[in-house]
Design a protein around this motif. Sequence first.
Motif, PDB file in Angstrom:
ATOM      1  N   ARG A 109      -2.793  -0.204   5.989  1.00 62.33           N
ATOM      2  CA  ARG A 109      -1.450  -0.647   5.630  1.00 62.33           C
ATOM      3  C   ARG A 109      -1.394  -1.409   4.310  1.00 62.33           C
ATOM      4  O   ARG A 109      -0.494  -1.198   3.498  1.00 62.33           O
ATOM      5  CB  ARG A 109      -0.871  -1.504   6.755  1.00 62.33           C
ATOM      6  CG  ARG A 109       0.633  -1.768   6.622  1.00 62.33           C
ATOM      7  CD  ARG A 109       1.191  -2.315   7.923  1.00 62.33           C
ATOM      8  NE  ARG A 109       1.002  -1.349   9.002  1.00 62.33           N
ATOM      9  CZ  ARG A 109       0.667  -1.679  10.251  1.00 62.33           C
ATOM     10  NH1 ARG A 109       0.483  -2.944  10.571  1.00 62.33           N
ATOM     11  NH2 ARG A 109       0.520  -0.753  11.178  1.00 62.33           N
ATOM     12  N   ALA A 110      -2.336  -2.286   4.077  1.00 61.79           N
ATOM     13  CA  ALA A 110      -2.252  -3.134   2.890  1.00 61.79           C
ATOM     14  C   ALA A 110      -2.573  -2.397   1.594  1.00 61.79           C
ATOM     15  O   ALA A 110      -2.104  -2.799   0.528  1.00 61.79           O
ATOM     16  CB  ALA A 110      -3.172  -4.340   3.033  1.00 61.79           C
ATOM     17  N   THR A 111      -3.361  -1.328   1.656  1.00 66.30           N
ATOM     18  CA  THR A 111      -3.819  -0.673   0.427  1.00 66.30           C
ATOM     19  C   THR A 111      -3.526   0.824   0.348  1.00 66.30           C
ATOM     20  O   THR A 111      -3.375   1.366  -0.749  1.00 66.30           O
ATOM     21  CB  THR A 111      -5.344  -0.865   0.245  1.00 66.30           C
ATOM     22  OG1 THR A 111      -6.025  -0.286   1.370  1.00 66.30           O
ATOM     23  CG2 THR A 111      -5.695  -2.343   0.119  1.00 66.30           C
ATOM     24  N   HIS A 112      -3.474   1.517   1.481  1.00 73.69           N
ATOM     25  CA  HIS A 112      -3.342   2.983   1.492  1.00 73.69           C
ATOM     26  C   HIS A 112      -2.327   3.422   2.545  1.00 73.69           C
ATOM     27  O   HIS A 112      -2.604   4.296   3.374  1.00 73.69           O
ATOM     28  CB  HIS A 112      -4.694   3.648   1.773  1.00 73.69           C
ATOM     29  CG  HIS A 112      -5.687   3.499   0.666  1.00 73.69           C
ATOM     30  ND1 HIS A 112      -6.420   2.347   0.482  1.00 73.69           N
ATOM     31  CD2 HIS A 112      -6.070   4.354  -0.324  1.00 73.69           C
ATOM     32  CE1 HIS A 112      -7.215   2.498  -0.565  1.00 73.69           C
ATOM     33  NE2 HIS A 112      -7.028   3.707  -1.068  1.00 73.69           N
ATOM     34  N   ASN A 113      -1.131   2.855   2.493  1.00 77.21           N
ATOM     35  CA  ASN A 113      -0.133   3.118   3.527  1.00 77.21           C
ATOM     36  C   ASN A 113       0.704   4.352   3.200  1.00 77.21           C
ATOM     37  O   ASN A 113       1.928   4.299   3.103  1.00 77.21           O
ATOM     38  CB  ASN A 113       0.756   1.883   3.697  1.00 77.21           C
ATOM     39  CG  ASN A 113       1.601   1.943   4.956  1.00 77.21           C
ATOM     40  OD1 ASN A 113       1.319   2.713   5.866  1.00 77.21           O
ATOM     41  ND2 ASN A 113       2.645   1.135   5.000  1.00 77.21           N
ATOM     42  N   GLY A 154       0.780  -1.229   0.000  1.00 77.53           N
ATOM     43  CA  GLY A 154       0.000   0.000   0.000  1.00 77.53           C
ATOM     44  C   GLY A 154       0.811   1.277   0.000  1.00 77.53           C
ATOM     45  O   GLY A 154       0.257   2.359   0.194  1.00 77.53           O
ATOM     46  N   ARG A 155       2.096   1.195  -0.270  1.00 77.85           N
ATOM     47  CA  ARG A 155       2.945   2.380  -0.126  1.00 77.85           C
ATOM     48  C   ARG A 155       2.661   3.460  -1.164  1.00 77.85           C
ATOM     49  O   ARG A 155       3.127   4.587  -1.025  1.00 77.85           O
ATOM     50  CB  ARG A 155       4.420   1.989  -0.128  1.00 77.85           C
ATOM     51  CG  ARG A 155       4.948   1.385  -1.406  1.00 77.85           C
ATOM     52  CD  ARG A 155       6.414   0.989  -1.251  1.00 77.85           C
ATOM     53  NE  ARG A 155       7.225   2.146  -0.920  1.00 77.85           N
ATOM     54  CZ  ARG A 155       8.271   2.115  -0.101  1.00 77.85           C
ATOM     55  NH1 ARG A 155       8.625   0.991   0.493  1.00 77.85           N
ATOM     56  NH2 ARG A 155       8.981   3.200   0.125  1.00 77.85           N
ATOM     57  N   GLY A 156       1.895   3.162  -2.214  1.00 76.04           N
ATOM     58  CA  GLY A 156       1.549   4.183  -3.198  1.00 76.04           C
ATOM     59  C   GLY A 156       0.092   4.595  -3.149  1.00 76.04           C
ATOM     60  O   GLY A 156      -0.348   5.424  -3.949  1.00 76.04           O
ATOM     61  N   GLY A 157      -0.676   4.045  -2.195  1.00 79.74           N
ATOM     62  CA  GLY A 157      -2.111   4.310  -2.154  1.00 79.74           C
ATOM     63  C   GLY A 157      -2.444   5.657  -1.542  1.00 79.74           C
ATOM     64  O   GLY A 157      -2.385   5.823  -0.324  1.00 79.74           O
ATOM     65  N   ASP A 158      -2.801   6.628  -2.370  1.00 78.41           N
ATOM     66  CA  ASP A 158      -3.071   7.978  -1.863  1.00 78.41           C
ATOM     67  C   ASP A 158      -4.459   8.484  -2.228  1.00 78.41           C
ATOM     68  O   ASP A 158      -4.783   9.646  -2.000  1.00 78.41           O
ATOM     69  CB  ASP A 158      -2.006   8.964  -2.363  1.00 78.41           C
ATOM     70  CG  ASP A 158      -1.944   9.034  -3.889  1.00 78.41           C
ATOM     71  OD1 ASP A 158      -2.694   8.284  -4.559  1.00 78.41           O
ATOM     72  OD2 ASP A 158      -1.140   9.833  -4.410  1.00 78.41           O
ATOM     73  N   THR A 159      -5.306   7.619  -2.794  1.00 77.88           N
ATOM     74  CA  THR A 159      -6.662   8.051  -3.148  1.00 77.88           C
ATOM     75  C   THR A 159      -7.608   7.824  -1.970  1.00 77.88           C
ATOM     76  O   THR A 159      -7.182   7.451  -0.882  1.00 77.88           O
ATOM     77  CB  THR A 159      -7.133   7.316  -4.416  1.00 77.88           C
ATOM     78  OG1 THR A 159      -6.885   5.914  -4.270  1.00 77.88           O
ATOM     79  CG2 THR A 159      -6.385   7.819  -5.644  1.00 77.88           C
ATOM     80  N   ASN A 160      -8.909   8.042  -2.187  1.00 81.97           N
ATOM     81  CA  ASN A 160      -9.830   8.167  -1.057  1.00 81.97           C
ATOM     82  C   ASN A 160     -10.487   6.862  -0.602  1.00 81.97           C
ATOM     83  O   ASN A 160     -11.412   6.882   0.198  1.00 81.97           O
ATOM     84  CB  ASN A 160     -10.917   9.195  -1.383  1.00 81.97           C
ATOM     85  CG  ASN A 160     -11.721   8.820  -2.628  1.00 81.97           C
ATOM     86  OD1 ASN A 160     -11.722   7.674  -3.067  1.00 81.97           O
ATOM     87  ND2 ASN A 160     -12.396   9.804  -3.210  1.00 81.97           N
TER      88      ASN A 160
END
Length: 346
Positions: free
Chosen positions: A168-172, A132-138
């Motif tokens: 953590r898994a999707t929007h970290n 999730g290190r690139g997940g920055d959407t809503n």
Amino acid sequence: MPDAADKVVDRALGALVGGALGDALGMPTQLLSPARIAELYGHVEDFVAPFADHPVSKGLVAGTITDDTEQALLLGRILVESGDRFDHARWVNALLDWEREVKARGSYDLLGPSTKRAIDAINNGVPAEEAGRGGDTNGAAMRIAPVGIMMPREPLDALVVKVAETCRATHNTSIAIASAAAVAAAVSLGVSGSDWLAASGHAVAAARLGATLGHWVTGGDIAARIIWAQELVRGKPEKEAIKLIADLVGTGVASQESVPAAFAVLEVAQGDAWQAAVIAANLGGDTDTIGAIAAGMAGACAGLSKLPQDRIAQLHGIDIAQVRALAGDLVAARTRKAGPGKEGAA
């Protein structure tokens, strides 16, 4: 006269069902421009069916919930089943099962971009804590209300840590965690008995804490943008406020647009959940998610008993009895964490 425990459950239900109202009202207008919404539907003030060729909502009946509500309820159940330690594997598998199910029933509203990328990475062997290190959407903010119901309003850092754990898994990322923390904190304060104004202040404090967690990514500071967005529309007529939110705050899937937009909607609606849903539905862009977030926060502060019961009866795709059971389980977990009698509703 309902006792304090009944009031807490009522507000927990208000968060979940309020979110469903905002989601369903925004379902036919999502991804459209404000001008196209006006052309197709006029000013949306009640549930309407999407036009025949809608890119993601075609074929749905008026009042149908979408991924926002379904994923929130899914996360709530995983939280209850996980106990004190969030089960990332169970959560990822639940999301995959959910996507298979919605594909099977012909839905076009599937996993969002950050969640999809993360799950693809996990399937390719990337550890969940890195996926999730690139997940920055809503996506994290849209489904986070159950964390706000389950976690007591204080200590705030514990609430924010739980938010980050579920992200953590999707929007970290710092932006996604700050956004989700703001929404969860507003819900938590509402469930404890506070009004929407106090909830907004609590949200800003949580966003500041959340911004220190996860992988840092570029983007406007969520706490500062929430304050700015609410000040931008304060005291403005609804039509003018809608234009300001659409033109300046932004209504896209980026966390730094849609989450401050939801708090601006909450300001314009003055904490009224149905009015928040109506305002969001006419914004253009990610209307169902903005509506779900704004009306969910308002619902937490008002309670199910103060939401429009006639509109709730028109919802499709949601089992209120199951939602009631989930709310009870989340409140029971909240009580265990806070201690009996330490956090009643005002």
